[in-house]
Write a protein that holds these residues in place. Structure first.
Motif, PDB file in Angstrom:
ATOM      1  N   ILE A  57       0.821  -1.199   0.000  1.00 34.41           N
ATOM      2  CA  ILE A  57       0.000   0.000   0.000  1.00 34.41           C
ATOM      3  C   ILE A  57       0.864   1.262   0.000  1.00 34.41           C
ATOM      4  O   ILE A  57       1.869   1.367   0.704  1.00 34.41           O
ATOM      5  CB  ILE A  57      -0.963   0.010   1.209  1.00 34.41           C
ATOM      6  CG1 ILE A  57      -1.969   1.154   1.092  1.00 34.41           C
ATOM      7  CG2 ILE A  57      -0.196   0.086   2.523  1.00 34.41           C
ATOM      8  CD1 ILE A  57      -3.093   1.076   2.098  1.00 34.41           C
ATOM      9  N   GLY A  58       0.476   2.213  -0.840  1.00 35.75           N
ATOM     10  CA  GLY A  58       1.146   3.505  -0.878  1.00 35.75           C
ATOM     11  C   GLY A  58       2.413   3.548  -1.693  1.00 35.75           C
ATOM     12  O   GLY A  58       3.047   4.598  -1.787  1.00 35.75           O
ATOM     13  N   VAL A  59       2.810   2.422  -2.304  1.00 33.58           N
ATOM     14  CA  VAL A  59       4.043   2.371  -3.099  1.00 33.58           C
ATOM     15  C   VAL A  59       3.668   2.366  -4.575  1.00 33.58           C
ATOM     16  O   VAL A  59       2.976   1.465  -5.046  1.00 33.58           O
ATOM     17  CB  VAL A  59       4.882   1.119  -2.772  1.00 33.58           C
ATOM     18  CG1 VAL A  59       6.119   1.056  -3.664  1.00 33.58           C
ATOM     19  CG2 VAL A  59       5.277   1.110  -1.306  1.00 33.58           C
ATOM     20  N   ASN A  60       4.117   3.371  -5.295  1.00 30.81           N
ATOM     21  CA  ASN A  60       3.905   3.447  -6.737  1.00 30.81           C
ATOM     22  C   ASN A  60       5.248   3.477  -7.441  1.00 30.81           C
ATOM     23  O   ASN A  60       6.194   4.119  -6.964  1.00 30.81           O
ATOM     24  CB  ASN A  60       3.095   4.688  -7.105  1.00 30.81           C
ATOM     25  CG  ASN A  60       1.709   4.694  -6.485  1.00 30.81           C
ATOM     26  OD1 ASN A  60       1.275   5.692  -5.955  1.00 30.81           O
ATOM     27  ND2 ASN A  60       1.009   3.574  -6.526  1.00 30.81           N
ATOM     28  N   CYS A  61       5.344   2.786  -8.554  1.00 31.40           N
ATOM     29  CA  CYS A  61       6.614   2.625  -9.257  1.00 31.40           C
ATOM     30  C   CYS A  61       6.455   2.940 -10.736  1.00 31.40           C
ATOM     31  O   CYS A  61       5.345   2.907 -11.274  1.00 31.40           O
ATOM     32  CB  CYS A  61       7.126   1.193  -9.107  1.00 31.40           C
ATOM     33  SG  CYS A  61       7.150   0.578  -7.406  1.00 31.40           S
ATOM     34  N   SER A  62       7.579   3.194 -11.385  1.00 28.47           N
ATOM     35  CA  SER A  62       7.624   3.410 -12.823  1.00 28.47           C
ATOM     36  C   SER A  62       8.968   2.943 -13.351  1.00 28.47           C
ATOM     37  O   SER A  62       9.948   2.855 -12.608  1.00 28.47           O
ATOM     38  CB  SER A  62       7.431   4.889 -13.177  1.00 28.47           C
ATOM     39  OG  SER A  62       6.139   5.336 -12.858  1.00 28.47           O
ATOM     40  N   MET A  63       9.007   2.660 -14.635  1.00 26.65           N
ATOM     41  CA  MET A  63      10.267   2.347 -15.295  1.00 26.65           C
ATOM     42  C   MET A  63      11.012   3.655 -15.568  1.00 26.65           C
ATOM     43  O   MET A  63      10.481   4.560 -16.202  1.00 26.65           O
ATOM     44  CB  MET A  63      10.024   1.607 -16.598  1.00 26.65           C
ATOM     45  CG  MET A  63       9.408   0.222 -16.435  1.00 26.65           C
ATOM     46  SD  MET A  63      10.453  -0.915 -15.463  1.00 26.65           S
ATOM     47  CE  MET A  63      11.883  -1.051 -16.538  1.00 26.65           C
ATOM     48  N   VAL A  64      12.228   3.733 -15.075  1.00 22.78           N
ATOM     49  CA  VAL A  64      13.083   4.901 -15.278  1.00 22.78           C
ATOM     50  C   VAL A  64      14.436   4.396 -15.762  1.00 22.78           C
ATOM     51  O   VAL A  64      15.115   3.647 -15.058  1.00 22.78           O
ATOM     52  CB  VAL A  64      13.258   5.715 -13.980  1.00 22.78           C
ATOM     53  CG1 VAL A  64      14.144   6.926 -14.228  1.00 22.78           C
ATOM     54  CG2 VAL A  64      11.914   6.132 -13.412  1.00 22.78           C
ATOM     55  N   ASP A  65      14.810   4.767 -16.975  1.00 16.50           N
ATOM     56  CA  ASP A  65      16.079   4.314 -17.551  1.00 16.50           C
ATOM     57  C   ASP A  65      16.213   2.794 -17.461  1.00 16.50           C
ATOM     58  O   ASP A  65      17.243   2.256 -17.036  1.00 16.50           O
ATOM     59  CB  ASP A  65      17.266   4.999 -16.860  1.00 16.50           C
ATOM     60  CG  ASP A  65      17.279   6.498 -17.051  1.00 16.50           C
ATOM     61  OD1 ASP A  65      16.803   6.956 -18.106  1.00 16.50           O
ATOM     62  OD2 ASP A  65      17.736   7.215 -16.142  1.00 16.50           O
ATOM     63  N   SER A  66      15.156   2.108 -17.853  1.00 12.53           N
ATOM     64  CA  SER A  66      15.117   0.637 -17.918  1.00 12.53           C
ATOM     65  C   SER A  66      15.177  -0.035 -16.557  1.00 12.53           C
ATOM     66  O   SER A  66      15.431  -1.237 -16.463  1.00 12.53           O
ATOM     67  CB  SER A  66      16.256   0.101 -18.795  1.00 12.53           C
ATOM     68  OG  SER A  66      16.177   0.622 -20.108  1.00 12.53           O
ATOM     69  N   GLU A  67      14.941   0.719 -15.479  1.00 12.97           N
ATOM     70  CA  GLU A  67      14.894   0.148 -14.141  1.00 12.97           C
ATOM     71  C   GLU A  67      13.570   0.495 -13.485  1.00 12.97           C
ATOM     72  O   GLU A  67      13.038   1.588 -13.674  1.00 12.97           O
ATOM     73  CB  GLU A  67      16.036   0.687 -13.264  1.00 12.97           C
ATOM     74  CG  GLU A  67      17.407   0.246 -13.694  1.00 12.97           C
ATOM     75  CD  GLU A  67      18.482   0.748 -12.734  1.00 12.97           C
ATOM     76  OE1 GLU A  67      19.457   0.013 -12.491  1.00 12.97           O
ATOM     77  OE2 GLU A  67      18.351   1.880 -12.248  1.00 12.97           O
ATOM     78  N   CYS A  68      13.043  -0.458 -12.707  1.00 15.28           N
ATOM     79  CA  CYS A  68      11.809  -0.209 -11.977  1.00 15.28           C
ATOM     80  C   CYS A  68      12.145   0.498 -10.671  1.00 15.28           C
ATOM     81  O   CYS A  68      12.853  -0.048  -9.821  1.00 15.28           O
ATOM     82  CB  CYS A  68      11.103  -1.539 -11.711  1.00 15.28           C
ATOM     83  SG  CYS A  68       9.501  -1.358 -10.889  1.00 15.28           S
ATOM     84  N   ARG A  69      11.635   1.722 -10.507  1.00 12.53           N
ATOM     85  CA  ARG A  69      11.977   2.542  -9.357  1.00 12.53           C
ATOM     86  C   ARG A  69      10.711   3.009  -8.633  1.00 12.53           C
ATOM     87  O   ARG A  69       9.654   3.170  -9.243  1.00 12.53           O
ATOM     88  CB  ARG A  69      12.772   3.789  -9.794  1.00 12.53           C
ATOM     89  CG  ARG A  69      14.036   3.511 -10.594  1.00 12.53           C
ATOM     90  CD  ARG A  69      15.078   2.752  -9.768  1.00 12.53           C
ATOM     91  NE  ARG A  69      15.392   3.420  -8.528  1.00 12.53           N
ATOM     92  CZ  ARG A  69      16.318   4.404  -8.400  1.00 12.53           C
ATOM     93  NH1 ARG A  69      16.989   4.798  -9.467  1.00 12.53           N
ATOM     94  NH2 ARG A  69      16.564   4.937  -7.229  1.00 12.53           N
TER      95      ARG A  69
END
Length: 227
Positions: A57-69
């Motif tokens: 809960i409360g953690v959102n991620c995105s791909m940034v420079d081919s890494e999931c952050r």
């Protein structure tokens, strides 16, 4: 605020179920441990085999420079207590940090200054003590910063005037003292400035007149002079 939230949601939608890199996951585990995660209202299932980006809960991620952050961390009113770990500064792609209305204590870690992608940081309504770290001046993209209703003391770092993208600066109801930075008027994008219920003293800087976009200035219950 709507603009900031929109950006955060856009980043979230880009890849919120990706497999998180190990260093970001360790930062989250450090936060869970340091803030008594087992006592949270909605604790993370750290031993449940659930990916942080899809089930914490409360953690959102995105791909940034081919890494999931991790790009957004939203845990308001979740019964966090204890101190923020220094390792939180390792979440270097974090754009939003919402930890308001918890029971966090201790000083603001200087490592917050490593969060160079930060747009919005809300730490209101905790029990943070000590001074505002000058390293926060590194957050040059920051638009919203709220540390109201804490126990912060000392002066307002003059380096904060480097945060020229700030729209909302909310630091009321602390124990901050000393003069306001003379060049606070360099924050020309400010729309909201709440400084009330502190111990600021000295003359109100003339540079405040440079804040032509300001629609709300609240500075009562201080020791300031002038008008």
């Amino acid at each position: 605020i709507v603009f900031i939230v929109g950006l955060l949601e856009l980043r979230r939608a880009a890849g919120d179920s990706c497999p998180l890199i190990s260093s970001d996951q360790q930062c989250l585990l450090d936060l869970f441990e340091s803030t008594n995660g087992e006592e949270w209202i909605s604790p993370w299932p750290i031993n449940g085999g659930v990916e942080p980006c899809s089930g914490w809960i409360g953690v959102n991620c995105s791909m940034v420079d081919s890494e999931c952050r991790v790009t957004n961390l939203t845990l308001p009113g979740n019964n966090l207590s204890g101190k923020l770990p220094a390792s939180i500064g390792g979440l270097t792609q974090l754009m939003g940090l919402q930890l308001q209305n918890n029971y966090l204590t201790g000083t603001l870690p200087s490592s917050l200054g490593y969060l160079n992608a930060m747009l919005s940081m809300d730490l209101q309504g905790n029990g943070f003590t000590g001074t505002i770290p000058s390293s926060l001046a590194n957050l040059t993209l920051l638009q919203y910063w709220n540390v109201a209703v804490n126990l912060l003391s000392g002066s307002l770092p003059s380096s904060l005037v480097l945060l020229t993208d700030l729209r909302h600066l909310i630091i009321s109801e602390n124990y901050l003292s000393g003069p306001l930075p003379l060049n606070i008027g360099n924050l020309t994008r400010l729309e909201l400035l709440l400084l009330g219920a502190n111990f600021f003293s000295g003359a109100i800087p003339d540079s405040l007149y440079n804040l032509v976009l300001l629609h709300s200035l609240v500075i009562p219950s201080n020791l300031l002079t002038g008008s």
